[in-house]
Scaffold this active site. Sequence first.
Site, PDB file in Angstrom:
ATOM      1  N   SER A 137       0.880  -1.201   0.250  1.00  0.00           N
ATOM      2  CA  SER A 137      -0.016  -0.103  -0.152  1.00  0.00           C
ATOM      3  C   SER A 137       1.039   1.411  -0.013  1.00  0.00           C
ATOM      4  O   SER A 137       1.958   1.195   0.552  1.00  0.00           O
ATOM      5  CB  SER A 137      -0.900   0.262   1.430  1.00  0.00           C
ATOM      6  OG  SER A 137      -1.573   1.351   1.368  1.00  0.00           O
ATOM      7  N   TYR A 149      -1.616  -1.091  10.476  1.00  0.00           N
ATOM      8  CA  TYR A 149      -1.864  -1.561   8.845  1.00  0.00           C
ATOM      9  C   TYR A 149      -0.790  -0.864   8.337  1.00  0.00           C
ATOM     10  O   TYR A 149      -0.065  -1.607   7.482  1.00  0.00           O
ATOM     11  CB  TYR A 149      -3.308  -0.754   8.464  1.00  0.00           C
ATOM     12  CG  TYR A 149      -3.190  -1.045   7.108  1.00  0.00           C
ATOM     13  CD1 TYR A 149      -3.801  -2.330   6.800  1.00  0.00           C
ATOM     14  CD2 TYR A 149      -3.028  -0.042   6.139  1.00  0.00           C
ATOM     15  CE1 TYR A 149      -3.928  -2.460   5.405  1.00  0.00           C
ATOM     16  CE2 TYR A 149      -3.208  -0.302   4.783  1.00  0.00           C
ATOM     17  CZ  TYR A 149      -3.608  -1.502   4.351  1.00  0.00           C
ATOM     18  OH  TYR A 149      -3.858  -1.750   3.121  1.00  0.00           O
TER      19      TYR A 149
END
Length: 258
Positions: A137, A149
């Site tokens: 990401s 995350y």
Amino acid sequence: MPRPVALITGPTAGLGAGYARRYARDGYDMVLVARNAERLEQLAAELRAAHGVDVEVLAADLTAADDRAKVADRLTAGVQVLVNNAGFGTSGEFWTAEPALLQAQLDVNVTAVMQLTRAALPSMLAAGSGTVINIASVAGLLSGRGSTYSASKAWVVSFTEGLANGLAGTGVGIHAVCPGFVHTEFHQRAGIDMTSIPKILWLDVDDVVAESLADVAKGKVISIPGLQYKALTTVGRLIPRSLVRAINKGRGRSRGRT
């Protein structure tokens, strides 16, 4: 000759479904891995009907060690492509999140990527060819984008870059795809409000899949789909990390997410 095989984790929606449809269209037999067996069967039926490929459904919860081992066993039998796509984020602050949920997030985002890649590589190396695609990401490239995350995706990027050096010259490629905001179920499932995100920052699944696979074909280890995200990450590398954190904090993108 038998068709090549691609194993994809988390293919029942979003990017995983996009990669599954693309590889099936390109003539790959499929191994689809996710928790929801019903949705897996629906996608498998679609791919068989549309492209005439063989599709194996492997229901597995990647937060569970036994299920990760089951998928790893399938990989040791040999595949030509592994797409480590499964992953999730959560809303709320780190200090209020349930420890079990945080651990489950790391089990899927980090441990599964490590274990499944380890299982896939020996047969690829023996064949002298193969591709591993790890879905990371932009959050793993820019500091201050939440906590666990972003950290998990930064691990995926570093893991991929390190392995790419080790695999050089073997015929096996490994790549990290770093998308930004994509029109999928991801944020809804995480409970993160995305209404304030400008339209220019949103990407479509098919565009991310197409651009990332073009980068893979070119041998790029890190793929950042979208010109806007190429620009953002380039700027992020050039300015101090403290300034990147301050920008994220000021825009409210660092709170309410783990």
